[in-house]
Design an enzyme around this catalytic site. Structure first.
Site, PDB file in Angstrom:
ATOM      1  CD  GLN A 162      -2.818   0.929   2.487  1.00  0.00           C
ATOM      2  OE1 GLN A 162      -3.730   0.125   2.396  1.00  0.00           O
ATOM      3  NE2 GLN A 162      -2.590   1.609   3.572  1.00  0.00           N
ATOM      4  CD  GLU A 205      -2.521   7.624   3.196  1.00  0.00           C
ATOM      5  OE1 GLU A 205      -1.334   7.803   3.507  1.00  0.00           O
ATOM      6  OE2 GLU A 205      -3.293   6.916   3.862  1.00  0.00           O
ATOM      7  CD  GLU A 285       1.269   0.960   8.719  1.00  0.00           C
ATOM      8  OE1 GLU A 285       2.113   1.885   8.582  1.00  0.00           O
ATOM      9  OE2 GLU A 285       0.055   1.156   8.601  1.00  0.00           O
ATOM     10  CG  ASP A 312      -2.876   0.407  10.316  1.00  0.00           C
ATOM     11  OD1 ASP A 312      -3.762   0.702  11.121  1.00  0.00           O
ATOM     12  OD2 ASP A 312      -2.949   0.754   9.106  1.00  0.00           O
ATOM     13  CE  LYS A 337      -4.360   4.148  10.005  1.00  0.00           C
ATOM     14  NZ  LYS A 337      -4.644   2.957   9.153  1.00  0.00           N
ATOM     15  NE  ARG A 366      -7.804   5.090   9.039  1.00  0.00           N
ATOM     16  CZ  ARG A 366      -8.408   3.993   9.489  1.00  0.00           C
ATOM     17  NH1 ARG A 366      -8.878   3.964  10.721  1.00  0.00           N
ATOM     18  NH2 ARG A 366      -8.516   2.911   8.744  1.00  0.00           N
ATOM     19  CB  SER A 367      -6.659   6.590   2.907  1.00  0.00           C
ATOM     20  OG  SER A 367      -7.781   5.824   3.285  1.00  0.00           O
TER      21      SER A 367
HETATM   22  P1  PGA Z   1      -6.554   3.715   5.678  1.00  0.00           P
HETATM   23  O1  PGA Z   1      -5.022   3.502   5.328  1.00  0.00           O
HETATM   24  O2  PGA Z   1      -6.716   5.033   6.327  1.00  0.00           O
HETATM   25  O3  PGA Z   1      -7.221   3.613   4.326  1.00  0.00           O
HETATM   26  O4  PGA Z   1      -6.942   2.572   6.581  1.00  0.00           O
HETATM   27  C1  PGA Z   1      -3.961   3.956   6.094  1.00  0.00           C
HETATM   28  C2  PGA Z   1      -3.042   2.839   6.520  1.00  0.00           C
HETATM   29  O5  PGA Z   1      -3.294   1.650   6.229  1.00  0.00           O
HETATM   30  O6  PGA Z   1      -2.051   3.100   7.193  1.00  0.00           O
HETATM   31 ZN    ZN Z   2      -1.605   0.742   7.459  1.00  0.00          ZN
END
Ligand code: PGA
Ligand code: ZN
Length: 433
Positions: A162, A205, A285, A312, A337, A366-367
């Site tokens: 990702q 992002e 991660e 995460d 988060k 967050r994304s």
């Molecule tokens: P998400 O991604 O906010 O879409 O969950 C961020 C991450 O995985 O760190």
């Molecule tokens: Zn993550």
């Protein structure tokens, strides 16, 4: 007379992907008014607190009017007259009022918005910067982990992993680290174009989302970009990845479709281990599936002396999951988060447990984000030491980076990037010191 909560008001707004989220406004007894905006993820962990969505035809079911109505009705009534300075009491009241283990009745989006709006209103009433109101001890500016290339659910799954990020640690100030990042981001874009890779646009992002032949190519490209920008990979700028592996895991197998191959848990762990030797990769991660506890333990045993093993989706900012991870020797760092757990008090608890047990904490956006900069103050206040907010394009990201620049310039808070490798990785050599 303590400051008390006079009223709360929430309404539906849109996040950086154009999806509904919430704004929450708190008014205190002295007339102070403050607003916060709630973030929303896309590559979510199974064990996260639940965002309440309307499920009706508006916004394909993603509307947040029900969550807003909970703030404006039940929650406002329950919190009216409460001491705004007692964050734990407010958050515990919210948790009890909701009554479910995952905040699914009132909605973690509604609950988090209230929790944060009260804290911001308190800081405004006290004429304090937010980080002081939130402070858990000695505040310090975080070292950023910055997205340069994206794949997975944030970039049309062109490659599976990702995030490919840089950690600019070998600099004297946050401002210098950010300047280096902008240069590296630009050079990475030039390499993508020069080598003829299709650019699928800017990812969720703000990073580049190129169509690369393999996940490994992203690491090679990033290392070249650091070099070509004139910095020393490893000594000044290191690399982090968010594998987000739960999102390409099916029944025991990690499917790397872009590379036309599948890996077992042991195979993926071996690949990640190789990469830590071939690249200046210092933080991994969600390297393995979110419920593969034995796999996480093996990966941690293998790599924790040299690498930050960051959970995460694995921890979902949940104190109970973090405690279990510590007991079972899984990971050595936790991504934090706020909306994965839903209140400030529980977020602080995760930071505290991490600190007491020698786990690093990385405060993360967050994304789906908003123009709110709350996170910059939270990361500074907790002294977490690291922050992950996405790339250096798109204003929902810059709101946080710009707030950190303000905290450095106006408040002269310390930034300890040069200590990063020594602090986080213990035994790893620190050539830039
Ligand atoms: P998400 O991604 O906010 O879409 O969950 C961020 C991450 O995985 O760190
Ligand atoms: Zn993550």
């Amino acid at each position: 007379m303590p400051l008390t909560i006079q009223s709360l008001h929430a309404w539906e707004i849109l996040d950086s992907r154009g999806r509904p989220t919430l704004a929450v406004e708190a008014t205190l007894s002295d007339g102070t008014v403050a607003t916060v905006q709630v973030p929303s993820g896309a590559s979510t962990g199974t064990h996260e607190a639940v965002e309440l969505r309307d499920g009706d035809p508006r916004y394909a079911g993603k509307g947040t009017r029900r969550a807003a109505s909970h703030v404006n009705g039940e929650i406002a009534a329950a919190l009216h007259g409460r001491n705004a300075g007692d964050q734990a009491d407010i958050d515990n009241t919210l948790i009890a009022l909701d009554g479910t283990p995952n905040k699914s009745r009132l909605g973690a989006n509604a609950i988090l918005g209230v929790s944060c709006a009260v804290a911001r209103a308190l800081s405004a009433a006290r004429r304090q910067p937010l980080f002081e109101t939130l402070s858990l001890g000695a505040p310090r500016l975080p070292v950023p982990m910055i997205n340069i290339l994206s794949g997975g659910l944030h970039a049309g799954a062109n490659i599976e992993f990702q995030d490919f990020l840089i950690i600019p640690h070998g600099f004297d100030s946050f401002a210098e680290a950010l300047e280096a990042t902008v240069k590296i981001h630009g050079v990475a874009g030039q390499i993508v174009r020069r080598d003829g890779y299709t650019l699928t646009g800017v990812a969720d992002e703000g990073g580049w989302g190129p169509l690369l032949p393999s996940n490994r190519d992203a690491l090679a490209l990033l290392t070249n970009a650091i070099n070509d920008a004139g910095f020393e990979p490893g000594a000044q700028v290191s690399i982090a990845i968010d594998v987000a592996s739960s999102h390409f895991y099916r029944q025991g197998i990690y499917e790397l479709r872009s590379e036309r191959r599948s890996l077992s848990s042991a195979g993926l762990a071996a690949l990640l281990t190789d990469w830590t030797r071939q690249f200046p990769l210092v933080s991994i991660e969600d390297g393995l599936f979110e419920d593969d506890w034995p796999g996480w333990r093996t990966l941690t045993d293998k790599l924790s002396a040299t690498t930050q093993i960051l959970g995460d989706d694995f921890f979902t900012t949940n104190p109970a999951r973090l405690r279990r991870g510590i007991e079972e020797g899984c990971a050595n760092a936790v991504l934090v988060k706020m909306n994965q757990i839903g209140t400030l008090t529980e977020t602080f608890e995760v930071c505290r447990i991490a600190r007491e047990n020698g786990y690093a904490a990385v405060v993360s956006a967050r994304s789906g984000e908003t123009e709110d900069s709350f996170l910059a103050d939270l990361a500074t206040a907790t002294g977490a030491g690291q922050i992950k907010i996405g790339s250096i394009t798109r204003s929902e990201r810059l709101a946080k980076y710009n707030r950190l620049l303000e905290l450095e310039s106006r408040h002269g808070l310390p930034w300890q990037g040069r200590r990063f490798l020594g602090e986080i990785l213990g035994r790893r050599a620190t050539p830039s010191n």
